[in-house]
Every structure is written in structure tokens, then in C-alpha cells.
Enzyme design. Structure first.
Site, PDB file in Angstrom:
ATOM      1  N   GLY A   1       0.808  -1.219   0.000  1.00 39.95           N
ATOM      2  CA  GLY A   1       0.000   0.000   0.000  1.00 39.95           C
ATOM      3  C   GLY A   1       0.839   1.265   0.000  1.00 39.95           C
ATOM      4  O   GLY A   1       2.032   1.247  -0.263  1.00 39.95           O
ATOM      5  N   TYR A   2       0.165   2.382   0.301  1.00 37.85           N
ATOM      6  CA  TYR A   2       0.742   3.721   0.179  1.00 37.85           C
ATOM      7  C   TYR A   2       1.395   3.848  -1.206  1.00 37.85           C
ATOM      8  O   TYR A   2       2.584   4.093  -1.361  1.00 37.85           O
ATOM      9  CB  TYR A   2       1.727   4.043   1.312  1.00 37.85           C
ATOM     10  CG  TYR A   2       1.676   5.523   1.631  1.00 37.85           C
ATOM     11  CD1 TYR A   2       0.585   6.048   2.311  1.00 37.85           C
ATOM     12  CD2 TYR A   2       2.666   6.390   1.202  1.00 37.85           C
ATOM     13  CE1 TYR A   2       0.484   7.408   2.559  1.00 37.85           C
ATOM     14  CE2 TYR A   2       2.573   7.752   1.446  1.00 37.85           C
ATOM     15  CZ  TYR A   2       1.475   8.240   2.125  1.00 37.85           C
ATOM     16  OH  TYR A   2       1.389   9.582   2.366  1.00 37.85           O
TER      17      TYR A   2
ATOM     18  N   LYS B   1      13.700  -2.427  -7.907  1.00 35.31           N
ATOM     19  CA  LYS B   1      14.209  -1.655  -6.762  1.00 35.31           C
ATOM     20  C   LYS B   1      14.545  -2.592  -5.593  1.00 35.31           C
ATOM     21  O   LYS B   1      15.519  -2.389  -4.880  1.00 35.31           O
ATOM     22  CB  LYS B   1      13.141  -0.635  -6.355  1.00 35.31           C
ATOM     23  CG  LYS B   1      13.120  -0.271  -4.906  1.00 35.31           C
ATOM     24  CD  LYS B   1      13.467   1.150  -4.693  1.00 35.31           C
ATOM     25  CE  LYS B   1      13.685   1.514  -3.264  1.00 35.31           C
ATOM     26  NZ  LYS B   1      12.874   0.796  -2.295  1.00 35.31           N
TER      27      LYS B   1
ATOM     28  N   ARG C   1       8.456   4.671   1.542  1.00 41.55           N
ATOM     29  CA  ARG C   1       9.174   5.218   2.709  1.00 41.55           C
ATOM     30  C   ARG C   1       9.741   6.609   2.450  1.00 41.55           C
ATOM     31  O   ARG C   1      10.145   7.283   3.399  1.00 41.55           O
ATOM     32  CB  ARG C   1      10.295   4.274   3.134  1.00 41.55           C
ATOM     33  CG  ARG C   1       9.793   3.001   3.788  1.00 41.55           C
ATOM     34  CD  ARG C   1      10.935   2.175   4.374  1.00 41.55           C
ATOM     35  NE  ARG C   1      10.462   1.089   5.214  1.00 41.55           N
ATOM     36  CZ  ARG C   1      10.364  -0.191   4.832  1.00 41.55           C
ATOM     37  NH1 ARG C   1      10.685  -0.543   3.603  1.00 41.55           N
ATOM     38  NH2 ARG C   1       9.941  -1.104   5.678  1.00 41.55           N
TER      39      ARG C   1
ATOM     40  N   HIS D   1       4.327   1.696  -8.301  1.00 39.08           N
ATOM     41  CA  HIS D   1       3.294   0.646  -8.272  1.00 39.08           C
ATOM     42  C   HIS D   1       2.390   0.736  -9.507  1.00 39.08           C
ATOM     43  O   HIS D   1       1.975  -0.269 -10.070  1.00 39.08           O
ATOM     44  CB  HIS D   1       2.413   0.792  -7.024  1.00 39.08           C
ATOM     45  CG  HIS D   1       3.129   0.585  -5.727  1.00 39.08           C
ATOM     46  ND1 HIS D   1       3.371   1.598  -4.826  1.00 39.08           N
ATOM     47  CD2 HIS D   1       3.660  -0.535  -5.169  1.00 39.08           C
ATOM     48  CE1 HIS D   1       4.002   1.121  -3.781  1.00 39.08           C
ATOM     49  NE2 HIS D   1       4.200  -0.167  -3.960  1.00 39.08           N
TER      50      HIS D   1
ATOM     51  N   GLN E   1       7.458  -9.626   7.864  1.00 41.52           N
ATOM     52  CA  GLN E   1       8.721  -9.253   7.217  1.00 41.52           C
ATOM     53  C   GLN E   1       9.402  -8.053   7.893  1.00 41.52           C
ATOM     54  O   GLN E   1      10.384  -7.540   7.383  1.00 41.52           O
ATOM     55  CB  GLN E   1       8.502  -9.002   5.721  1.00 41.52           C
ATOM     56  CG  GLN E   1       7.696  -7.773   5.356  1.00 41.52           C
ATOM     57  CD  GLN E   1       7.379  -7.722   3.865  1.00 41.52           C
ATOM     58  OE1 GLN E   1       6.550  -8.470   3.360  1.00 41.52           O
ATOM     59  NE2 GLN E   1       8.043  -6.834   3.139  1.00 41.52           N
TER      60      GLN E   1
HETATM   61  O1  PAF Z   1       7.705  -5.293  -1.953  1.00 42.40           O
HETATM   62  C1  PAF Z   1       6.762  -5.263  -1.149  1.00 42.40           C
HETATM   63  O2  PAF Z   1       5.978  -4.314  -1.110  1.00 42.40           O
HETATM   64  C2  PAF Z   1       6.550  -6.431  -0.196  1.00 42.40           C
HETATM   65  O3  PAF Z   1       7.753  -6.959   0.215  1.00 42.40           O
HETATM   66  C3  PAF Z   1       5.635  -7.515  -0.768  1.00 42.40           C
HETATM   67  C4  PAF Z   1       6.232  -8.169  -2.001  1.00 42.40           C
HETATM   68  C5  PAF Z   1       4.279  -6.911  -1.129  1.00 42.40           C
HETATM   69  C6  PAF Z   1       5.403  -8.614   0.274  1.00 42.40           C
HETATM   70  O4  PAF Z   1       4.830  -8.102   1.436  1.00 42.40           O
END
Ligand code: PAF
Length: 278
Positions: free
Chosen positions: A28-29, A146, A184, A34, A58
């Protein structure tokens, strides 16, 4: 646009779709990076699915899970404008219900670099990505270069576990001054944002030397390190010159392609970036 929150709902929507699904997993964000993944998915598939899930598994105990930027309404509006057909937005207890205890353990490619600094990070990434793939059943999944190590770890998992999909890697999308787009980046204040350009500047200097024929890994690593150290707001975590496939650190003469990658702290923000030398 269907927005679903449970695995059962996700499977139900998926079963109604004829043809291929291109899948973009996200936390998200959303930003332009994206959206480029979504556009690739749309161009190459009959349908596009996006997941929005900030994956607790994670993040390490002292990392930014709680502070990670979130704005679901804004994200959904952006995806709607891109013509995305369905969005999977589970809560942590849908992905990790009470009693959950099975994780994927990635291999050697997850060990150096981010894996060394963020123990357990790629175990969390692989596990959630596998679960998302199971729920969405895409023909193709799209990831940004990235996160260079992440794409290598996920590709390895897909191959090793015979997952029936293609992993498509899309080049990093950058701001006009070269800073890699990242959710971020929103943490950076104005001075920090200006300082953050040292990452790409360091890599571009090394790339220039590479193009002039420099093949010594230690010299190239030094060029990047010195550029980062010259920026007073930057604290270097690591700079790596590694084999671009295995991510094993290189020393001395480089044969073939190499990956420059790095993590740098600017204020409270930890930025990562990379560039392939080939
Ligand atoms: O790259 C990310 O945003 C995350 O690591 C992912 C692949 C969505 C897994 O949570």
C-alpha cells in the site's frame, strides 16, 4: 472494482474471472512505481489484481511496521483510476490466523545484504507472497527491480516450489533527480530528501567508471562508499558489489555482470537502491 478481505472472497472472485490474472502484491501507500507495475500487468493479462497488506512477518522488532504509511482510501482511488478489477486487502489475522505456524525458509540468495541486516525478513516475504499467490492464482506476478534481492528470492521460491506463474521484474521508477520511488520516501523531510540523491549519485559515478573499463570490485565499491560518506546526513549501512545472480560479494576483477546495491540511513529513514553493471 471488487475489494475483498478474506481468502474465501478472493477465491470466489478469482473463480469468476476467465483468462489470465496479472498480480501486483503491495504494502500500500501506492506511488507511480506501483502504477507502472499495474500498467504492465494490464498490458499482459486479461485481468489485474492488486493486494494491499502491510506484512508484519517481514518487519523486525525494531523496524517501522507500526509507522509504515497507510492510506487505503487513497490507494483504492488510484487503483480504480487504473482500471484494476480486484483488490485483496486482508487483515493480519486473515493472513496469520491463531495457530498459524508454517513459514517458507528461503535459501542462500536470501542470506547476504538485506537478509543479513534484517534477519527473518525474506522468510516473511516468501511466506506472505506464497499465501497471496495461493489466494489470487495469477498467471504472472509483477515486482520492481528496486527490491533486487527480493525479486531474486521470490524467483527462487517460485522455481523451487514449482509455482505455476511467471515472475515479471520491472525496472525501478525514479524521481526526476534519480531517487528511487518508495513508500518510505514520505518519511524524509526537505533536507533529507535533498541528501537522498547521494545514493543514485554514487551508483552513477561507479557506472561511469565501469563504462570507462574499470572492473575492480573494490575500486567500484569505494567510489560508491565515498559518495555516500561525503553526504553529512547519510549513514552508510552497506554498499555491495555482488554477482548479479547469486548476490555473492565480489572482490578483485569482475567477470560478467555485477549488482551494486546499498542501504543508507538518512535521518530515521532507511533507503535501499541498486543498479546492474553489465
Ligand atoms: O515489496 C513489497 O511491497 C513487499 O515486500 C511484498 C512483495 C508486497 C510482500 O509483502
Amino acid at each position: 472494482m471488487h475489494v475483498v478481505h478474506t481468502v474465501a472472497e478472493c477465491r470466489h472472485i478469482r473463480a469468476l474471472l476467465r483468462g489470465s490474472v496479472g498480480f501486483v502484491p503491495t504494502m500500500g501507500y501506492l506511488h507511480e512505481g506501483h502504477m507502472i507495475l499495474v500498467r504492465h500487468a494490464r498490458a499482459e493479462n486479461d485481468h489485474v489484481a492488486v493486494s494491499i497488506f502491510v506484512n508484519p512477518a517481514q518487519f523486525g522488532p525494531n523496524e517501522d511496521f507500526a509507522a509504515y504509511p497507510r492510506d487505503l482510501n487513497r490507494d483504492l482511488a488510484m487503483l480504480e483510476r487504473e482500471g484494476v478489477g480486484f483488490v485483496f486487502n486482508p487483515s493480519p489475522d486473515v493472513v496469520y490466523p491463531k495457530g498459524f505456524e508454517t513459514y517458507i525458509v528461503p535459501g542462500a540468495v536470501a542470506e547476504p545484504l538485506e537478509g543479513e541486516r534484517r534477519p527473518g525478513h525474506f522468510r516473511g516475504v516468501d511466506t506472505v507472497v506464497a499465501k497471496l499467490f495461493n489466494a489470487v492464482q495469477p498467471a504472472r506476478a509483477y515486482f520492481g527491480e528496486k527490491d533486487a534481492q527480493q525479486v531474486r528470492v521470490i524467483k527462487r521460491m517460485v522455481k523451487d516450489l514449482d509455482m505455476p506463474l511467471d515472475v515479471v521484474v520491472v525496472p525501478t521508477v525514479r524521481e526526476a533527480d534519480g531517487l528511487a520511488m518508495s513508500s518510505r520516501n514520505v518519511y524524509l523531510n526537505q533536507r533529507e530528501r535533498a541528501a537522498a540523491v547521494c545514493l543514485i549519485n554514487g551508483m552513477r559515478l561507479a557506472q561511469q567508471r565501469w563504462q570507462q573499463g574499470e572492473r575492480d570490485a573494490d575500486t567500484l565499491r569505494n567510489i560508491v562508499e565515498q559518495t555516500i560518506r561525503a553526504e553529512p546526513l547519510a549513514i552508510l549501512d552497506y554498499v555491495s558489489i555482488a554477482d548479479s545472480e547469486s548476490l555473492k560479494e565480489l572482490h578483485g576483477h569482475i567477470e560478467g555482470a555485477a549488482l551494486i546495491s546499498m542501504a543508507v540511513r538518512i535521518g530515521k529513514t532507511r533507503l535501499i537502491d541498486n543498479m546492474t553493471l553489465e
